[in-house]
Design a protein around this motif. Sequence first.
Motif, short mmCIF file in Angstrom:
data_model
loop_
_atom_site.label_atom_id
_atom_site.label_comp_id
_atom_site.label_asym_id
_atom_site.label_seq_id
_atom_site.Cartn_x
_atom_site.Cartn_y
_atom_site.Cartn_z
N ARG A 9 0.78 -1.23 0.00
CA ARG A 9 0.00 0.00 0.00
C ARG A 9 0.82 1.29 0.00
O ARG A 9 0.30 2.34 -0.35
N VAL A 10 2.07 1.25 0.43
CA VAL A 10 2.92 2.44 0.44
C VAL A 10 4.25 2.09 -0.21
O VAL A 10 4.87 1.07 0.13
N VAL A 11 4.70 2.93 -1.15
CA VAL A 11 5.98 2.72 -1.82
C VAL A 11 6.94 3.84 -1.43
O VAL A 11 6.72 5.00 -1.80
N PRO A 12 7.98 3.55 -0.67
CA PRO A 12 8.97 4.57 -0.34
C PRO A 12 9.69 5.05 -1.60
O PRO A 12 10.18 4.23 -2.39
N SER A 160 -1.54 12.56 5.61
CA SER A 160 -2.55 12.56 4.55
C SER A 160 -2.71 11.20 3.87
O SER A 160 -3.74 10.93 3.24
N ALA A 161 -1.73 10.32 4.00
CA ALA A 161 -1.77 9.03 3.31
C ALA A 161 -2.99 8.19 3.66
O ALA A 161 -3.61 7.60 2.76
N GLY A 174 2.76 6.72 -3.03
CA GLY A 174 4.21 6.85 -3.00
C GLY A 174 4.58 8.04 -2.14
O GLY A 174 3.89 9.06 -2.15
N GLY A 175 5.64 7.92 -1.37
CA GLY A 175 6.05 9.02 -0.51
C GLY A 175 7.47 8.86 -0.02
O GLY A 175 8.07 7.78 -0.12
N SER A 176 8.00 9.95 0.51
CA SER A 176 9.40 9.93 0.96
C SER A 176 9.55 10.28 2.44
O SER A 176 10.67 10.41 2.91
N ALA A 194 11.73 3.00 12.09
CA ALA A 194 10.60 3.42 12.91
C ALA A 194 9.51 4.07 12.07
O ALA A 194 8.31 3.81 12.27
N ARG A 195 9.90 4.90 11.13
CA ARG A 195 8.91 5.56 10.28
C ARG A 195 8.22 4.56 9.35
O ARG A 195 7.02 4.69 9.09
N CYS A 196 8.97 3.58 8.87
CA CYS A 196 8.36 2.54 8.04
C CYS A 196 7.33 1.76 8.85
O CYS A 196 6.22 1.48 8.37
N ALA A 197 7.70 1.39 10.07
CA ALA A 197 6.78 0.63 10.91
C ALA A 197 5.52 1.43 11.21
O ALA A 197 4.40 0.89 11.17
N ALA A 198 5.67 2.72 11.47
CA ALA A 198 4.52 3.57 11.74
C ALA A 198 3.66 3.72 10.48
O ALA A 198 2.41 3.74 10.56
N THR A 199 4.30 3.79 9.33
CA THR A 199 3.57 3.89 8.06
C THR A 199 2.75 2.64 7.80
O THR A 199 1.59 2.71 7.40
#
Length: 205
Positions: A9-12, A160-161, A174-176, A194-199
């Motif tokens: 669902r999210v692509v870094p 917002s994601a 997609g986001g950075s 940590a940010r990936c896990a929260a995402t």
Amino acid sequence: MNDVLRGHRVVPVVVLDDPEAADDLGAALVAGGLPVAEATFRTPQAALVLRRLAQREDLIVGAGTVLTARQVDRAHEAGARFVVSPGLSAEVVRRCQALGLPVIPGVSTASEIMAALDLGLDTVKFFPAEASGGLPTIKALYAAFPQVRFVPTGGITAESAPAYLAHPAIAAVGGSWMVAPDLLAAGKWDEVTARCAATVKGAVE
């Protein structure tokens, strides 16, 4: 590719110019539960970074900001599993199709979506997302093109994601924010994790 998007669902979106840092970045993404990345062709060492990331068997890596058929070839040679483009180039799409590479071209108008459909595509990048009207614009386009799924990128944040991901037109975003350039430059891999896990947590709630 659609299975990958539905699964994560999210692509870094990664901008990295140091191949030596690719291993640490890959490990941080995997540890954070987000084993997918779009390595952008915006830096001189982008192909080398992509190659290093693609060597990991636990990471699905694509090439981003691909503008030409030659860059498609470079991405393919480096091990890219998919290609993302900021706009719609028939040359880029057809080269990807010839190589069997999934491709997600960028669109922001109905005419561009129709051109993508003519090329046999039903998943497109909506770019630049926020500057092009964000989710309200996607909702309007989805009403006319219910067969299309969007991957909005550009200006999307952790906050917002979730609203995007809740809409059925959205395959992924997609986001950075989880791979911000300052974090990568400073080697703050724990923060990336940590940010990936929260995402990931925010994407499934």
